[in-house]
Design an enzyme around this catalytic site. Structure first.
Site, short mmCIF file in Angstrom:
data_model
loop_
_atom_site.label_atom_id
_atom_site.label_comp_id
_atom_site.label_asym_id
_atom_site.label_seq_id
_atom_site.Cartn_x
_atom_site.Cartn_y
_atom_site.Cartn_z
N TRP A 180 -47.25 -32.02 19.34
CA TRP A 180 -48.44 -33.09 19.51
C TRP A 180 -48.76 -32.82 20.66
O TRP A 180 -48.61 -32.51 21.73
CB TRP A 180 -47.41 -34.46 19.51
CG TRP A 180 -48.43 -35.56 19.67
CD1 TRP A 180 -49.38 -35.76 18.85
CD2 TRP A 180 -48.72 -36.14 20.87
NE1 TRP A 180 -50.13 -36.94 19.45
CE2 TRP A 180 -49.78 -36.90 20.80
CE3 TRP A 180 -47.99 -36.02 22.43
CZ2 TRP A 180 -50.03 -37.88 21.78
CZ3 TRP A 180 -48.65 -36.79 23.62
CH2 TRP A 180 -49.82 -37.74 23.05
N GLU A 221 -47.95 -32.74 14.55
CA GLU A 221 -47.88 -34.15 14.61
C GLU A 221 -49.19 -34.75 14.89
O GLU A 221 -49.81 -34.61 15.79
CB GLU A 221 -47.02 -34.83 15.46
CG GLU A 221 -46.87 -36.24 15.54
CD GLU A 221 -45.97 -36.69 16.62
OE1 GLU A 221 -45.82 -37.90 16.91
OE2 GLU A 221 -45.31 -35.66 17.25
N LYS A 223 -52.00 -37.98 15.07
CA LYS A 223 -52.20 -39.46 15.73
C LYS A 223 -53.77 -40.06 15.28
O LYS A 223 -54.63 -39.44 15.19
CB LYS A 223 -51.92 -39.49 17.18
CG LYS A 223 -51.74 -40.73 17.82
CD LYS A 223 -51.10 -40.88 19.22
CE LYS A 223 -50.98 -42.04 19.84
NZ LYS A 223 -50.28 -41.91 21.32
N ASP A 254 -45.31 -39.90 12.33
CA ASP A 254 -44.78 -41.08 13.36
C ASP A 254 -45.10 -42.50 13.05
O ASP A 254 -46.22 -42.61 12.68
CB ASP A 254 -45.41 -40.64 14.71
CG ASP A 254 -44.86 -41.64 15.85
OD1 ASP A 254 -45.14 -42.72 15.88
OD2 ASP A 254 -44.39 -41.03 16.72
N HIS A 257 -48.26 -43.85 14.56
CA HIS A 257 -49.55 -43.05 14.52
C HIS A 257 -50.44 -43.40 13.44
O HIS A 257 -51.54 -42.54 13.45
CB HIS A 257 -49.12 -41.64 14.86
CG HIS A 257 -48.64 -41.16 16.09
ND1 HIS A 257 -48.37 -39.95 16.35
CD2 HIS A 257 -47.98 -41.78 17.15
CE1 HIS A 257 -47.88 -39.87 17.79
NE2 HIS A 257 -47.56 -41.00 17.92
N HIS A 281 -40.98 -39.22 13.09
CA HIS A 281 -40.55 -40.02 14.31
C HIS A 281 -40.69 -41.33 13.98
O HIS A 281 -41.68 -42.04 13.89
CB HIS A 281 -41.67 -39.62 15.31
CG HIS A 281 -41.48 -38.34 16.11
ND1 HIS A 281 -42.20 -37.92 17.20
CD2 HIS A 281 -40.50 -37.32 15.95
CE1 HIS A 281 -41.83 -36.84 17.38
NE2 HIS A 281 -40.82 -36.49 16.76
N ASP A 289 -49.66 -48.06 18.83
CA ASP A 289 -48.70 -47.40 18.93
C ASP A 289 -47.79 -47.68 20.07
O ASP A 289 -47.77 -46.70 21.31
CB ASP A 289 -49.11 -45.77 18.95
CG ASP A 289 -47.92 -44.87 19.10
OD1 ASP A 289 -46.93 -45.10 18.68
OD2 ASP A 289 -48.21 -43.72 19.67
N ASP A 291 -44.58 -47.90 20.75
CA ASP A 291 -43.29 -47.31 20.94
C ASP A 291 -42.16 -48.28 21.14
O ASP A 291 -41.42 -47.97 22.14
CB ASP A 291 -43.19 -46.21 21.88
CG ASP A 291 -44.12 -45.00 21.40
OD1 ASP A 291 -43.63 -44.36 20.47
OD2 ASP A 291 -45.00 -44.62 21.96
N ASP A 321 -38.30 -42.21 18.27
CA ASP A 321 -39.37 -41.81 19.46
C ASP A 321 -39.72 -43.17 19.85
O ASP A 321 -40.82 -43.92 19.10
CB ASP A 321 -40.39 -40.99 18.98
CG ASP A 321 -41.57 -40.92 19.90
OD1 ASP A 321 -41.28 -41.02 21.00
OD2 ASP A 321 -42.73 -40.32 19.75
#
Length: 414
Positions: A180, A221, A223, A254, A257, A281, A289, A291, A321
């Protein structure tokens, strides 16, 4: 609780669900825990603050300050999580014995302690090149217009693929090495094509050497955007979907993302029509995003159900993640990991035949009714039994163990 379990087991059996078979299948579905929750994505380079759209908020006491403390914390967390586990690490967690080693010069010797730790804990390892938090990542990495910068990051990626392969070889357990990059533009660019052409060429150079997939699986990956790259992200979903399909790479999805109205649970079956492997993820974005710690919400359950219903557990590599520095970091790990296993077990306890029969007979009302009634089934004693068989505490016993570790260990760190 044993009596409750036996009663629940019979309840599920009456619906055609074999709880023991569900346990056996869950024992073979690994989830990869991310090391960076334990130290707020600091790593051991002392390179300074994060960049590339990453932000860790909070200053809860007890953060791991070095590799030994981080591994101690991980070992403690593993005692509290059931199921088959893996550990995911980034290149910035290299241990260089105080020597300055550039990222394009890293090799397996700088991760020897992680390999030994994985052997002792009976873990598989997953790996990630680190294309952020570095002086040469301020204006792009693999898509940079500067040939020397781009070459540096190509060499870093090559080094990391070799590290991942060696991890897989030494552990006898395939490593997934995920790429990524944070490259993008804060404001609207004039030329969206040239950076993507450079990224494609860089990836081709990075992946040029063939590596036995028995030891290492390459993943890429995408985003949607990041802080500082709100208007344009070079590695978009369309870019990496096309790249993964055309180059035979795994695609990383993800959960944070994509646009807030998109969910990765709906993308898994589409991607696997064209790809051999998908990496997940699992995260929880709140408005963006961000997390957040993974909760047992509708999307997590949908992800788990999609994997289980179609038998994708050998083709979907599940990793977490997220990073939260505002709460006890072991709690953050435990909540996310345990929730992921809960969602997988819940999916494994679905009365699949009843649901399939309703759908295949066009009984849409019956399908809806069944899906809603599943929420009332006696899941809790089955989860408690699974935890007990794995030798980990259930429910509040987990929190008690974390609080004891905080009192005995974390509170003594500066």
């Amino acid at each position: 609780m044993k009596k409750c379990f036996e009663s629940a087991k019979q309840f599920y059996a009456d619906l055609g669900v074999d709880v023991e078979a569900a346990f056996e299948r869950l024992n073979n579905i690994p989830v990869s825990m991310h090391c960076w929750q334990g130290d707020d994505v600091a790593g051991f380079e002392n390179a300074g603050s994060l960049d590339g759209g990453l932000a860790v908020t909070g200053n809860y006491p007890g953060r791991a300050r070095n590799a030994a403390e981080l591994r101690d914390d991980i070992a403690e967390v593993l005692k509290l999580i059931p199921g088959k586990k893996r550990l995911n690490i980034h290149a910035i967690y290299a241990e260089t014995n105080g020597k300055k080693v550039e990222r394009n010069e890293l090799d397996i010797t700088h991760f020897a302690n992680w390999v030994e730790f994985a052997k002792a804990q009976q873990l598989g390892l997953d790996f990630n090149p680190t294309f952020f938090a570095h002086p040469l990542a301020t204006d792009g990495s693999l898509s940079s217009a500067d040939d020397k910068v781009r070459q540096f990051w190509i060499e870093h990626g090559i080094a990391c693929r070799k590290i991942g392969a060696e991890m897989g070889k030494q552990l006898g357990n395939t490593c997934v090495t995920n790429v990524w990059i944070p490259d993008g533009s804060k404001d609207t660019p004039f030329d969206r094509l040239a950076p993507r052409q450079r990224l494609m060429d860089s990836l081709d150079a990075m992946f040029a050497e063939k590596i036995d997939p028995k030891y290492n699986i390459d993943a890429v990956e995408s985003k949607l955007f990041g802080i500082g790259a709100e208007s344009y992200t070079v590695g978009s979903h369309e870019f990496y979907m096309g790249y993964a399909v055309s180059r035979g790479k795994a695609l990383c999805l993800d959960a944070g993302h994509f646009h807030p109205t998109e969910v990765i649970s709906d993308k898994i079956s589409s991607a696997l029509l064209y790809l051999d492997d998908v990496l997940l993820h699992v995260s929880r974005g709140v408005r963006w995003d961000s997390d957040h710690v993974v909760c047992w919400d509708g999307e997590l359950q949908a992800i788990a159900s999609e994997i289980v219903r179609h038998g994708y557990e050998k083709r979907v590599h599940i990793g977490l993640d997220y990073f939260d520095a505002s709460i006890n970091r072991l709690t953050a790990w435990c909540v996310g990991m345990r929730n992921t296993y809960k969602a997988l077990l819940f999916a494994l306890l679905e009365p699949a035949k009843l649901l399939a029969d309703a759908e295949n007979s066009n009984d849409k009302g019956g399908r809806l009714f069944l899906l809603e009634e599943l929420k009332n089934l006696p899941f809790a004693p089955v989860w408690a039994e699974y935890c007990d068989r794995c030798g980990v505490p259930d429910g509040f016993g987990t929190l008690e163990a974390i609080r004891k570790y905080e009192c005995d260990v974390l509170s003594k760190r500066n």
